[in-house]
Design a protein around this motif. Structure first.
Motif, PDB file in Angstrom:
ATOM      1  N   HIS A 142       0.844  -1.202   0.000  1.00  0.00           N
ATOM      2  CA  HIS A 142       0.000   0.000   0.000  1.00  0.00           C
ATOM      3  C   HIS A 142       0.872   1.243   0.000  1.00  0.00           C
ATOM      4  O   HIS A 142       1.955   1.253   0.598  1.00  0.00           O
ATOM      5  N   PRO A 143       0.391   2.300  -0.647  1.00  0.00           N
ATOM      6  CA  PRO A 143       1.158   3.547  -0.561  1.00  0.00           C
ATOM      7  C   PRO A 143       1.127   4.063   0.882  1.00  0.00           C
ATOM      8  O   PRO A 143       0.120   3.992   1.555  1.00  0.00           O
ATOM      9  N   GLY A 144       2.240   4.559   1.365  1.00  0.00           N
ATOM     10  CA  GLY A 144       2.331   5.054   2.734  1.00  0.00           C
ATOM     11  C   GLY A 144       2.822   4.018   3.715  1.00  0.00           C
ATOM     12  O   GLY A 144       3.053   4.333   4.882  1.00  0.00           O
ATOM     13  N   ASP A 145       2.951   2.763   3.299  1.00  0.00           N
ATOM     14  CA  ASP A 145       3.475   1.730   4.193  1.00  0.00           C
ATOM     15  C   ASP A 145       4.971   1.916   4.441  1.00  0.00           C
ATOM     16  O   ASP A 145       5.476   1.538   5.483  1.00  0.00           O
ATOM     17  N   LEU A 146       5.656   2.481   3.439  1.00  0.00           N
ATOM     18  CA  LEU A 146       7.097   2.690   3.555  1.00  0.00           C
ATOM     19  C   LEU A 146       7.386   4.181   3.621  1.00  0.00           C
ATOM     20  O   LEU A 146       6.666   4.999   3.037  1.00  0.00           O
ATOM     21  N   THR A 147       8.443   4.547   4.308  1.00  0.00           N
ATOM     22  CA  THR A 147       8.872   5.941   4.375  1.00  0.00           C
ATOM     23  C   THR A 147       9.635   6.280   3.100  1.00  0.00           C
ATOM     24  O   THR A 147       9.851   5.413   2.239  1.00  0.00           O
ATOM     25  N   GLY A 148      10.071   7.517   3.004  1.00  0.00           N
ATOM     26  CA  GLY A 148      10.839   7.946   1.832  1.00  0.00           C
ATOM     27  C   GLY A 148      12.164   7.216   1.712  1.00  0.00           C
ATOM     28  O   GLY A 148      12.727   7.088   0.627  1.00  0.00           O
ATOM     29  N   ASP A 149      12.677   6.697   2.823  1.00  0.00           N
ATOM     30  CA  ASP A 149      13.941   5.953   2.822  1.00  0.00           C
ATOM     31  C   ASP A 149      13.758   4.492   2.431  1.00  0.00           C
ATOM     32  O   ASP A 149      14.728   3.741   2.387  1.00  0.00           O
ATOM     33  N   GLY A 150      12.519   4.070   2.207  1.00  0.00           N
ATOM     34  CA  GLY A 150      12.261   2.672   1.879  1.00  0.00           C
ATOM     35  C   GLY A 150      12.152   1.777   3.103  1.00  0.00           C
ATOM     36  O   GLY A 150      12.168   0.551   2.995  1.00  0.00           O
ATOM     37  N   MET A 151      12.020   2.392   4.279  1.00  0.00           N
ATOM     38  CA  MET A 151      11.871   1.636   5.532  1.00  0.00           C
ATOM     39  C   MET A 151      10.385   1.607   5.904  1.00  0.00           C
ATOM     40  O   MET A 151       9.634   2.490   5.534  1.00  0.00           O
ATOM     41  N   PRO A 152       9.955   0.583   6.645  1.00  0.00           N
ATOM     42  CA  PRO A 152       8.553   0.502   7.028  1.00  0.00           C
ATOM     43  C   PRO A 152       8.173   1.620   7.996  1.00  0.00           C
ATOM     44  O   PRO A 152       8.960   2.010   8.853  1.00  0.00           O
ATOM     45  N   ASP A 153       6.964   2.154   7.801  1.00  0.00           N
ATOM     46  CA  ASP A 153       6.429   3.183   8.701  1.00  0.00           C
ATOM     47  C   ASP A 153       6.070   2.505  10.025  1.00  0.00           C
ATOM     48  O   ASP A 153       5.322   1.529  10.049  1.00  0.00           O
ATOM     49  N   LEU A 154       6.593   3.028  11.128  1.00  0.00           N
ATOM     50  CA  LEU A 154       6.396   2.398  12.434  1.00  0.00           C
ATOM     51  C   LEU A 154       4.938   2.404  12.875  1.00  0.00           C
ATOM     52  O   LEU A 154       4.487   1.487  13.558  1.00  0.00           O
ATOM     53  N   LYS A 155       4.178   3.427  12.452  1.00  0.00           N
ATOM     54  CA  LYS A 155       2.753   3.474  12.813  1.00  0.00           C
ATOM     55  C   LYS A 155       1.988   2.364  12.101  1.00  0.00           C
ATOM     56  O   LYS A 155       1.097   1.752  12.674  1.00  0.00           O
ATOM     57  N   VAL A 156       2.335   2.102  10.870  1.00  0.00           N
ATOM     58  CA  VAL A 156       1.684   1.023  10.107  1.00  0.00           C
ATOM     59  C   VAL A 156       2.046  -0.330  10.719  1.00  0.00           C
ATOM     60  O   VAL A 156       1.185  -1.202  10.899  1.00  0.00           O
ATOM     61  N   VAL A 157       3.315  -0.499  11.081  1.00  0.00           N
ATOM     62  CA  VAL A 157       3.757  -1.749  11.709  1.00  0.00           C
ATOM     63  C   VAL A 157       3.024  -1.956  13.033  1.00  0.00           C
ATOM     64  O   VAL A 157       2.553  -3.059  13.333  1.00  0.00           O
ATOM     65  N   ALA A 158       2.887  -0.884  13.811  1.00  0.00           N
ATOM     66  CA  ALA A 158       2.176  -0.978  15.098  1.00  0.00           C
ATOM     67  C   ALA A 158       0.726  -1.381  14.896  1.00  0.00           C
ATOM     68  O   ALA A 158       0.171  -2.180  15.656  1.00  0.00           O
ATOM     69  N   SER A 159       0.081  -0.849  13.862  1.00  0.00           N
ATOM     70  CA  SER A 159      -1.319  -1.216  13.620  1.00  0.00           C
ATOM     71  C   SER A 159      -1.445  -2.674  13.167  1.00  0.00           C
ATOM     72  O   SER A 159      -2.448  -3.324  13.453  1.00  0.00           O
ATOM     73  N   LEU A 160      -0.437  -3.198  12.494  1.00  0.00           N
ATOM     74  CA  LEU A 160      -0.486  -4.581  12.022  1.00  0.00           C
ATOM     75  C   LEU A 160      -0.134  -5.598  13.106  1.00  0.00           C
ATOM     76  O   LEU A 160      -0.710  -6.682  13.169  1.00  0.00           O
ATOM     77  N   CYS A 161       0.836  -5.255  13.982  1.00  0.00           N
ATOM     78  CA  CYS A 161       1.253  -6.243  14.987  1.00  0.00           C
ATOM     79  C   CYS A 161       0.560  -6.045  16.330  1.00  0.00           C
ATOM     80  O   CYS A 161       0.614  -6.927  17.177  1.00  0.00           O
ATOM     81  N   GLY A 162      -0.100  -4.896  16.549  1.00  0.00           N
ATOM     82  CA  GLY A 162      -0.893  -4.720  17.759  1.00  0.00           C
ATOM     83  C   GLY A 162      -0.175  -4.059  18.920  1.00  0.00           C
ATOM     84  O   GLY A 162      -0.732  -3.949  20.005  1.00  0.00           O
ATOM     85  N   PHE A 163       1.053  -3.616  18.738  1.00  0.00           N
ATOM     86  CA  PHE A 163       1.788  -2.919  19.788  1.00  0.00           C
ATOM     87  C   PHE A 163       2.840  -2.039  19.132  1.00  0.00           C
ATOM     88  O   PHE A 163       3.166  -2.210  17.953  1.00  0.00           O
ATOM     89  N   ARG A 164       3.347  -1.070  19.894  1.00  0.00           N
ATOM     90  CA  ARG A 164       4.373  -0.171  19.374  1.00  0.00           C
ATOM     91  C   ARG A 164       5.727  -0.862  19.488  1.00  0.00           C
ATOM     92  O   ARG A 164       6.219  -1.093  20.576  1.00  0.00           O
ATOM     93  N   ALA A 165       6.285  -1.163  18.359  1.00  0.00           N
ATOM     94  CA  ALA A 165       7.569  -1.858  18.329  1.00  0.00           C
ATOM     95  C   ALA A 165       8.704  -0.842  18.290  1.00  0.00           C
ATOM     96  O   ALA A 165       8.543   0.280  17.812  1.00  0.00           O
ATOM     97  N   LYS A 166       9.844  -1.248  18.808  1.00  0.00           N
ATOM     98  CA  LYS A 166      11.017  -0.381  18.792  1.00  0.00           C
ATOM     99  C   LYS A 166      11.535  -0.257  17.367  1.00  0.00           C
ATOM    100  O   LYS A 166      11.558  -1.218  16.596  1.00  0.00           O
ATOM    101  N   LYS A 167      11.965   0.947  17.050  1.00  0.00           N
ATOM    102  CA  LYS A 167      12.451   1.250  15.709  1.00  0.00           C
ATOM    103  C   LYS A 167      13.619   0.339  15.320  1.00  0.00           C
ATOM    104  O   LYS A 167      13.648  -0.201  14.206  1.00  0.00           O
ATOM    105  N   GLU A 168      14.555   0.129  16.256  1.00  0.00           N
ATOM    106  CA  GLU A 168      15.730  -0.677  15.960  1.00  0.00           C
ATOM    107  C   GLU A 168      15.342  -2.124  15.647  1.00  0.00           C
ATOM    108  O   GLU A 168      15.900  -2.737  14.739  1.00  0.00           O
ATOM    109  N   THR A 169      14.372  -2.645  16.390  1.00  0.00           N
ATOM    110  CA  THR A 169      13.928  -4.025  16.182  1.00  0.00           C
ATOM    111  C   THR A 169      13.259  -4.170  14.819  1.00  0.00           C
ATOM    112  O   THR A 169      13.537  -5.113  14.068  1.00  0.00           O
ATOM    113  N   VAL A 170      12.369  -3.210  14.503  1.00  0.00           N
ATOM    114  CA  VAL A 170      11.670  -3.256  13.215  1.00  0.00           C
ATOM    115  C   VAL A 170      12.665  -3.170  12.071  1.00  0.00           C
ATOM    116  O   VAL A 170      12.596  -3.954  11.105  1.00  0.00           O
ATOM    117  N   HIS A 171      13.624  -2.251  12.171  1.00  0.00           N
ATOM    118  CA  HIS A 171      14.595  -2.088  11.081  1.00  0.00           C
ATOM    119  C   HIS A 171      15.492  -3.318  10.940  1.00  0.00           C
ATOM    120  O   HIS A 171      15.807  -3.728   9.812  1.00  0.00           O
TER     121      HIS A 171
END
Length: 132
Positions: free
Chosen positions: A84-113
């Motif tokens: 989906h558009p907006g799932d990735l940031t301009g750097d090509g990394m996943p948007d943390l808000k989208v990841v949080a909505s999919l996994c159900g909790f706020r994940a740490k940026k370092e872990t997601v990356h």
């Protein structure tokens, strides 16, 4: 089972049942076993089960330990497949808000990356293995 008490003991239950245990060994109804032991009566057996042994089992709604890495990995896989558009940031990394909505909790940026880089590396390795 047989019970005895050196001085004699009167056993009275809250259900209204009453009996007496004397100094001689005598059989006793299982209903009185726990009270007899509480009153200091002796028993002719080493192991005494006064209640049914029930092995506890966790309910389906019990709290379970989360494997955050697996939940994040699943969220990132979903994110990569749906594109989906907006799932990735301009750097090509996943948007943390989208990841949080999919996994159900706020994940740490370092872990997601870190997991994202592992998935990208595995995808690139699969692509090179597919080429003859």
């Amino acid at each position: 089972m047989q019970f005895r008490h050196p001085d004699g003991a009167r056993l009275a239950l809250t259900t209204g049942h009453v009996t007496h245990v004397g100094p001689d060994w005598a059989p006793l109804h299982p209903l009185f076993h726990a009270e007899a032991l509480a009153q200091g009566c002796e028993c002719d057996q080493r192991t005494i089960r006064t209640r049914q042994v029930v092995v506890p089992r966790a309910s389906d709604s019990a709290v379970k330990a989360l494997d955050e890495s697996e939940l994040i990995r699943g969220a990132l896989m979903t994110l990569a497949q749906r594109q989906h558009p907006g799932d990735l940031t301009g750097d090509g990394m996943p948007d943390l808000k989208v990841v949080a909505s999919l996994c159900g909790f706020r994940a740490k940026k370092e872990t997601v990356h870190a997991i994202w880089h592992d998935l990208v590396a595995a995808s690139l390795a699969d692509d090179t293995n597919d080429d003859p």
